[in-house]
Enzyme design. Structure first.
Site, PDB file in Angstrom:
ATOM      1  N   ASP A   1      20.375  65.378  16.771  1.00 19.64           N
ATOM      2  CA  ASP A   1      20.939  64.602  17.876  1.00 19.64           C
ATOM      3  C   ASP A   1      22.380  65.043  18.034  1.00 19.64           C
ATOM      4  OD1 ASP A   1      22.053  62.762  19.605  1.00 19.64           O
ATOM      5  OD2 ASP A   1      21.317  60.986  18.550  1.00 19.64           O
TER       6      ASP A   1
ATOM      7  N   ASN B   1      21.786  73.734  24.497  1.00 29.13           N
ATOM      8  CA  ASN B   1      20.997  73.419  25.681  1.00 29.13           C
ATOM      9  C   ASN B   1      20.898  71.924  25.961  1.00 29.13           C
ATOM     10  OD1 ASN B   1      18.689  73.855  27.726  1.00 29.13           O
ATOM     11  ND2 ASN B   1      17.726  72.589  26.145  1.00 29.13           N
TER      12      ASN B   1
ATOM     13  N   TYR C   1      28.314  64.510  36.375  1.00 30.58           N
ATOM     14  CA  TYR C   1      27.570  65.564  35.682  1.00 30.58           C
ATOM     15  C   TYR C   1      28.291  66.903  35.817  1.00 30.58           C
ATOM     16  CZ  TYR C   1      23.832  68.984  34.835  1.00 30.58           C
ATOM     17  OH  TYR C   1      23.096  70.051  34.378  1.00 30.58           O
TER      18      TYR C   1
ATOM     19  N   LYS D   1      30.022  69.640  32.946  1.00 32.55           N
ATOM     20  CA  LYS D   1      29.702  71.059  32.838  1.00 32.55           C
ATOM     21  C   LYS D   1      30.933  71.933  33.058  1.00 32.55           C
ATOM     22  CE  LYS D   1      25.313  70.739  31.869  1.00 32.55           C
ATOM     23  NZ  LYS D   1      24.780  71.176  30.554  1.00 32.55           N
TER      24      LYS D   1
ATOM     25  N   THR E   1      12.843  70.060  36.069  1.00 28.92           N
ATOM     26  CA  THR E   1      12.661  69.500  34.734  1.00 28.92           C
ATOM     27  C   THR E   1      12.793  67.985  34.815  1.00 28.92           C
ATOM     28  OG1 THR E   1      15.026  69.555  34.168  1.00 28.92           O
ATOM     29  CG2 THR E   1      13.754  71.550  33.708  1.00 28.92           C
TER      30      THR E   1
END
Length: 240
Positions: A59, A86, A163, A167, A198
């Protein structure tokens, strides 16, 4: 046999990346927050004839979990050749900075940024034992400040501000870590798989997981001539 650790590898792009790398002859450790889900993913790959895979509970948001995973791999390996950060979450809406939920923003950074940093810190000693260690940070084009500044992109990406910023931070980590390691054999790069279908986006993406994973695999396995501290997509460079 060269070895790979992929975080968040029990499904989606992570699992497909593991499948492709195992198919190329690497021994792949599938990091999974839930060990049982990781074992199920291993069974899926075994059913495809890929025996060179194993699961490890990891985790990225829990330092004790990352440290335990590191100890487990240290007991098995002389060196780790590739680390692929990832694991990531998309968060929930609204993500606008004028009214977005701060808890959501913190959770995004905890997984997408801090998780990658602390996982990398823990595994650098094992990576250093490899001749040409590789770190790949799985990013997104919405983390590109150049693309975010494009009028054509701005309206479409406004819903992903939180988000995207996580990144962007991950991309900054890529550049700065590459700079720290510039006099070593390390290669550190960001890769965006593109808009891939996904669980992260409710399977709304334009690419399959297999297609999205290809750019990650490509950058992870290129020869030692690959420049470090870069941002890639579909075998081409992306502007920061």
């Amino acid at each position: 046999m060269k070895t790979v650790l992929i975080t968040g590898a029990n499904k989606g792009i992570g699992l497909e990346t593991a499948k492709q790398l195992a198919g190329l002859g690497y021994f792949v450790y599938l990091g999974s927050r839930d060990k049982q889900q990781g074992l199920k993913a291993v069974e899926k790959l075994n059913a495809l004839g890929l025996a060179n895979v194993d699961a490890v509970q990891l985790d990225v948001t829990n330092l004790a979990s990352v440290q335990q995973a590191r100890k487990e791999l240290e007991a098995k390996l002389d060196a780790l050749n590739i680390l692929i950060n990832n694991a990531g979450i998309a968060g929930h809406q609204s993500q606008t900075f004028r009214a977005g939920d701060m808890t959501n923003l913190r959770q995004l950074f905890e997984t997408n940024f801090f998780g990658a940093v602390q996982t990398t810190q823990q595994f650098i000693p094992l990576l250093e034992k490899a001749a040409h260690p590789v770190i790949v940070n799985v990013s997104s084009e919405v983390g590109s400040l150049t693309m975010q500044s494009s009028a054509a992109k701005r309206a479409n990406w406004a819903l992903f501000s939180a988000y995207g910023s996580s990144k962007t931070a991950l991309n900054a980590f890529t550049i700065m870590l590459a700079n720290e390691l510039k006099n070593t054999a390390f290669r550190v790069n960001s890769v965006t798989p593109g808009y891939t279908a996904t669980d992260l986006n409710g399977h709304q993406g334009l690419k399959t997981a297999a297609e999205g994973a290809r750019s990650i695999v490509h950058v992870a396995t290129l020869g030692d001539e690959l420049t470090t501290g870069k941002f890639y997509q579909d075998r081409g460079e992306v502007a920061w």
